[in-house]
Motif scaffolding. Structure first.
Motif, PDB file in Angstrom:
ATOM      1  N   ASN A  72       0.787  -1.236   0.000  1.00 53.21           N
ATOM      2  CA  ASN A  72       0.000   0.000   0.000  1.00 53.21           C
ATOM      3  C   ASN A  72       0.817   1.284   0.000  1.00 53.21           C
ATOM      4  OD1 ASN A  72      -2.357  -1.564   0.164  1.00 53.21           O
ATOM      5  ND2 ASN A  72      -2.167  -1.676   2.381  1.00 53.21           N
ATOM      6  N   PHE A  73       2.088   1.204   0.311  1.00 52.22           N
ATOM      7  CA  PHE A  73       2.928   2.397   0.415  1.00 52.22           C
ATOM      8  C   PHE A  73       4.224   2.116  -0.329  1.00 52.22           C
ATOM      9  CE2 PHE A  73       6.287   4.754   2.722  1.00 52.22           C
ATOM     10  CZ  PHE A  73       5.806   6.051   2.571  1.00 52.22           C
ATOM     11  N   PHE A  74       4.652   3.061  -1.162  1.00 47.52           N
ATOM     12  CA  PHE A  74       5.854   2.866  -1.978  1.00 47.52           C
ATOM     13  C   PHE A  74       6.802   4.059  -1.870  1.00 47.52           C
ATOM     14  CE2 PHE A  74       5.354  -0.916  -4.538  1.00 47.52           C
ATOM     15  CZ  PHE A  74       4.019  -1.215  -4.369  1.00 47.52           C
ATOM     16  N   VAL A  75       8.093   3.750  -1.949  1.00 50.97           N
ATOM     17  CA  VAL A  75       9.129   4.757  -2.151  1.00 50.97           C
ATOM     18  C   VAL A  75      10.091   4.207  -3.205  1.00 50.97           C
ATOM     19  CG1 VAL A  75       9.004   5.756   0.179  1.00 50.97           C
ATOM     20  CG2 VAL A  75      10.648   3.945  -0.296  1.00 50.97           C
ATOM     21  N   SER A  76      10.749   5.114  -3.909  1.00 50.43           N
ATOM     22  CA  SER A  76      11.739   4.718  -4.917  1.00 50.43           C
ATOM     23  C   SER A  76      13.135   4.817  -4.335  1.00 50.43           C
ATOM     24  CB  SER A  76      11.651   5.638  -6.138  1.00 50.43           C
ATOM     25  OG  SER A  76      10.453   5.410  -6.812  1.00 50.43           O
ATOM     26  N   TYR A  77      14.021   4.004  -4.862  1.00 50.84           N
ATOM     27  CA  TYR A  77      15.416   4.022  -4.438  1.00 50.84           C
ATOM     28  C   TYR A  77      16.288   3.853  -5.673  1.00 50.84           C
ATOM     29  CZ  TYR A  77      19.834   2.688  -2.276  1.00 50.84           C
ATOM     30  OH  TYR A  77      21.140   2.638  -1.909  1.00 50.84           O
ATOM     31  N   ARG A  78      17.151   4.803  -5.908  1.00 50.00           N
ATOM     32  CA  ARG A  78      18.105   4.721  -7.021  1.00 50.00           C
ATOM     33  C   ARG A  78      19.366   4.062  -6.481  1.00 50.00           C
ATOM     34  NH1 ARG A  78      18.099   6.541 -11.803  1.00 50.00           N
ATOM     35  NH2 ARG A  78      16.352   7.942 -11.457  1.00 50.00           N
ATOM     36  N   THR A  79      19.676   2.863  -6.995  1.00 47.18           N
ATOM     37  CA  THR A  79      20.854   2.146  -6.496  1.00 47.18           C
ATOM     38  C   THR A  79      22.122   2.947  -6.785  1.00 47.18           C
ATOM     39  OG1 THR A  79      21.043   0.872  -8.539  1.00 47.18           O
ATOM     40  CG2 THR A  79      19.786  -0.123  -6.729  1.00 47.18           C
ATOM     41  N   ARG A  80      23.124   2.665  -5.979  1.00 42.94           N
ATOM     42  CA  ARG A  80      24.427   3.326  -6.104  1.00 42.94           C
ATOM     43  C   ARG A  80      25.469   2.279  -6.496  1.00 42.94           C
ATOM     44  NH1 ARG A  80      25.056   4.908  -0.150  1.00 42.94           N
ATOM     45  NH2 ARG A  80      24.485   2.732  -0.137  1.00 42.94           N
ATOM     46  N   TRP A  81      26.533   2.714  -7.093  1.00 40.50           N
ATOM     47  CA  TRP A  81      27.637   1.818  -7.445  1.00 40.50           C
ATOM     48  C   TRP A  81      28.110   1.050  -6.209  1.00 40.50           C
ATOM     49  CZ3 TRP A  81      29.756  -0.470 -11.388  1.00 40.50           C
ATOM     50  CH2 TRP A  81      31.040  -0.983 -11.283  1.00 40.50           C
ATOM     51  N   SER A  82      28.159   1.727  -5.072  1.00 40.10           N
ATOM     52  CA  SER A  82      28.653   1.098  -3.842  1.00 40.10           C
ATOM     53  C   SER A  82      27.684   0.058  -3.269  1.00 40.10           C
ATOM     54  CB  SER A  82      28.961   2.167  -2.789  1.00 40.10           C
ATOM     55  OG  SER A  82      27.782   2.864  -2.438  1.00 40.10           O
ATOM     56  N   ASP A  83      26.453  -0.021  -3.782  1.00 40.42           N
ATOM     57  CA  ASP A  83      25.512  -1.057  -3.331  1.00 40.42           C
ATOM     58  C   ASP A  83      25.885  -2.434  -3.874  1.00 40.42           C
ATOM     59  OD1 ASP A  83      23.941   0.832  -1.993  1.00 40.42           O
ATOM     60  OD2 ASP A  83      22.589   1.106  -3.698  1.00 40.42           O
ATOM     61  N   ASN A  84      26.628  -2.464  -4.990  1.00 37.65           N
ATOM     62  CA  ASN A  84      27.025  -3.738  -5.592  1.00 37.65           C
ATOM     63  C   ASN A  84      28.129  -4.402  -4.778  1.00 37.65           C
ATOM     64  OD1 ASN A  84      25.275  -3.403  -7.710  1.00 37.65           O
ATOM     65  ND2 ASN A  84      26.843  -3.167  -9.275  1.00 37.65           N
ATOM     66  N   ASP A  85      28.114  -5.726  -4.797  1.00 36.60           N
ATOM     67  CA  ASP A  85      29.219  -6.463  -4.187  1.00 36.60           C
ATOM     68  C   ASP A  85      30.160  -6.955  -5.286  1.00 36.60           C
ATOM     69  OD1 ASP A  85      27.993  -8.702  -5.315  1.00 36.60           O
ATOM     70  OD2 ASP A  85      27.178  -9.416  -3.417  1.00 36.60           O
ATOM     71  N   GLN A  86      31.109  -7.794  -4.949  1.00 32.39           N
ATOM     72  CA  GLN A  86      32.105  -8.246  -5.923  1.00 32.39           C
ATOM     73  C   GLN A  86      31.494  -9.089  -7.037  1.00 32.39           C
ATOM     74  OE1 GLN A  86      34.937 -10.438  -3.658  1.00 32.39           O
ATOM     75  NE2 GLN A  86      33.643 -12.215  -3.374  1.00 32.39           N
ATOM     76  N   TYR A  87      30.255  -9.554  -6.858  1.00 34.49           N
ATOM     77  CA  TYR A  87      29.590 -10.350  -7.880  1.00 34.49           C
ATOM     78  C   TYR A  87      28.679  -9.501  -8.760  1.00 34.49           C
ATOM     79  CZ  TYR A  87      31.257 -13.836  -4.635  1.00 34.49           C
ATOM     80  OH  TYR A  87      32.050 -14.567  -3.806  1.00 34.49           O
ATOM     81  N   SER A  88      28.778  -8.185  -8.615  1.00 33.09           N
ATOM     82  CA  SER A  88      28.020  -7.210  -9.405  1.00 33.09           C
ATOM     83  C   SER A  88      26.515  -7.277  -9.188  1.00 33.09           C
ATOM     84  CB  SER A  88      28.330  -7.342 -10.897  1.00 33.09           C
ATOM     85  OG  SER A  88      29.684  -7.040 -11.123  1.00 33.09           O
ATOM     86  N   HIS A  89      26.115  -7.627  -7.966  1.00 31.82           N
ATOM     87  CA  HIS A  89      24.699  -7.484  -7.612  1.00 31.82           C
ATOM     88  C   HIS A  89      24.599  -6.826  -6.242  1.00 31.82           C
ATOM     89  CE1 HIS A  89      24.756 -10.992  -4.914  1.00 31.82           C
ATOM     90  NE2 HIS A  89      25.244 -11.725  -5.912  1.00 31.82           N
ATOM     91  N   ILE A  90      23.402  -6.346  -5.923  1.00 31.46           N
ATOM     92  CA  ILE A  90      23.198  -5.630  -4.664  1.00 31.46           C
ATOM     93  C   ILE A  90      23.580  -6.538  -3.499  1.00 31.46           C
ATOM     94  CG2 ILE A  90      21.490  -4.472  -3.189  1.00 31.46           C
ATOM     95  CD1 ILE A  90      22.076  -2.991  -5.830  1.00 31.46           C
ATOM     96  N   ASN A  91      24.429  -6.045  -2.626  1.00 30.78           N
ATOM     97  CA  ASN A  91      24.885  -6.801  -1.466  1.00 30.78           C
ATOM     98  C   ASN A  91      23.711  -7.081  -0.525  1.00 30.78           C
ATOM     99  OD1 ASN A  91      26.020  -6.920   1.442  1.00 30.78           O
ATOM    100  ND2 ASN A  91      27.769  -7.347   0.118  1.00 30.78           N
ATOM    101  N   ASN A  92      23.709  -8.258   0.081  1.00 31.35           N
ATOM    102  CA  ASN A  92      22.625  -8.670   0.976  1.00 31.35           C
ATOM    103  C   ASN A  92      22.343  -7.642   2.070  1.00 31.35           C
ATOM    104  OD1 ASN A  92      22.642 -10.977  -0.535  1.00 31.35           O
ATOM    105  ND2 ASN A  92      23.617 -12.243   1.021  1.00 31.35           N
ATOM    106  N   ALA A  93      23.375  -7.059   2.640  1.00 29.61           N
ATOM    107  CA  ALA A  93      23.180  -6.103   3.730  1.00 29.61           C
ATOM    108  C   ALA A  93      22.423  -4.864   3.276  1.00 29.61           C
ATOM    109  CB  ALA A  93      24.528  -5.701   4.323  1.00 29.61           C
ATOM    110  N   VAL A  94      22.514  -4.517   2.008  1.00 23.81           N
ATOM    111  CA  VAL A  94      21.826  -3.335   1.483  1.00 23.81           C
ATOM    112  C   VAL A  94      20.313  -3.523   1.577  1.00 23.81           C
ATOM    113  CG1 VAL A  94      21.435  -1.919  -0.592  1.00 23.81           C
ATOM    114  CG2 VAL A  94      23.753  -2.664   0.023  1.00 23.81           C
ATOM    115  N   TYR A  95      19.835  -4.755   1.421  1.00 29.63           N
ATOM    116  CA  TYR A  95      18.390  -4.999   1.506  1.00 29.63           C
ATOM    117  C   TYR A  95      17.855  -4.587   2.877  1.00 29.63           C
ATOM    118  CZ  TYR A  95      18.505  -7.394  -2.948  1.00 29.63           C
ATOM    119  OH  TYR A  95      18.637  -7.680  -4.286  1.00 29.63           O
ATOM    120  N   TYR A  96      18.601  -4.857   3.935  1.00 28.45           N
ATOM    121  CA  TYR A  96      18.155  -4.470   5.275  1.00 28.45           C
ATOM    122  C   TYR A  96      18.183  -2.947   5.436  1.00 28.45           C
ATOM    123  CZ  TYR A  96      17.719  -9.291   6.545  1.00 28.45           C
ATOM    124  OH  TYR A  96      17.296 -10.594   6.592  1.00 28.45           O
TER     125      TYR A  96
END
Length: 162
Positions: free
Chosen positions: A20-44
């Protein structure tokens, strides 16, 4: 009894319409981990950001000016598809349980434009006095704001002694 996450198969069938409620988030280069995907900790970090944005804007609960705070007592995240910079994300929020002193949130993480979530997770807050850290009943204005996002059969499930 505090509500926990539903089954992984149930979470995987979530769509934007379940939130029911949304916000947008523009990912940052630093959100990626060494495998080129968003690091697990970023989700929290994302979960914490949307939940606190909602609490501040719609529940009259500011961490700097409140006599009660929410402490995380459990958390989870189920990953369904990878995300990476420069994706733009839509974060959806719902509430699965509202008790006297606790609330269980669920956050759907969607790549912009997708109807299926890339991840679903959340956590349970137990509200406590900011000084003594003893469990305290949720303020009426906080509870009213949370109930606007409540999805479920009733708000009267038995409460744990947390």
């Amino acid at each position: 009894m505090l509500s926990g996450p539903t089954s992984t198969s149930d979470l995987k069938t979530r769509t934007r319409a379940d939130y029911n409620f949304f916000v947008s988030y523009r990912t940052r280069w630093s959100d990626n981990d060494q495998y080129s995907h968003i690091n697990n900790a970023v989700y929290y970090h994302l979960f914490d950001s949307i939940i606190n944005a909602y609490l501040i804007a719609h529940c009259d609960l500011s961490p700097q000016a409140s006599d009660a705070i929410g402490l995380v007592v459990s958390s989870y995240c189920q990953f369904f598809s990878p995300l990476s910079f420069p994706d733009v994300l839509d974060l959806g929020l719902r509430v699965n349980h509202v008790g006297k002193s606790s609330v269980t949130y669920e956050v759907g993480v969607f790549c912009e434009g997708n109807t299926e979530p890339a991840a679903v997770g959340g956590y349970t807050h137990v509200f406590v006095d900011a000084v003594s850290r003893k469990t305290s009943q949720m303020r009426d204005r906080t509870k009213e704001g949370l109930q606007r996002l409540f999805v479920g059969p009733s708000c009267s499930k038995p409460e744990s002694k947390l």
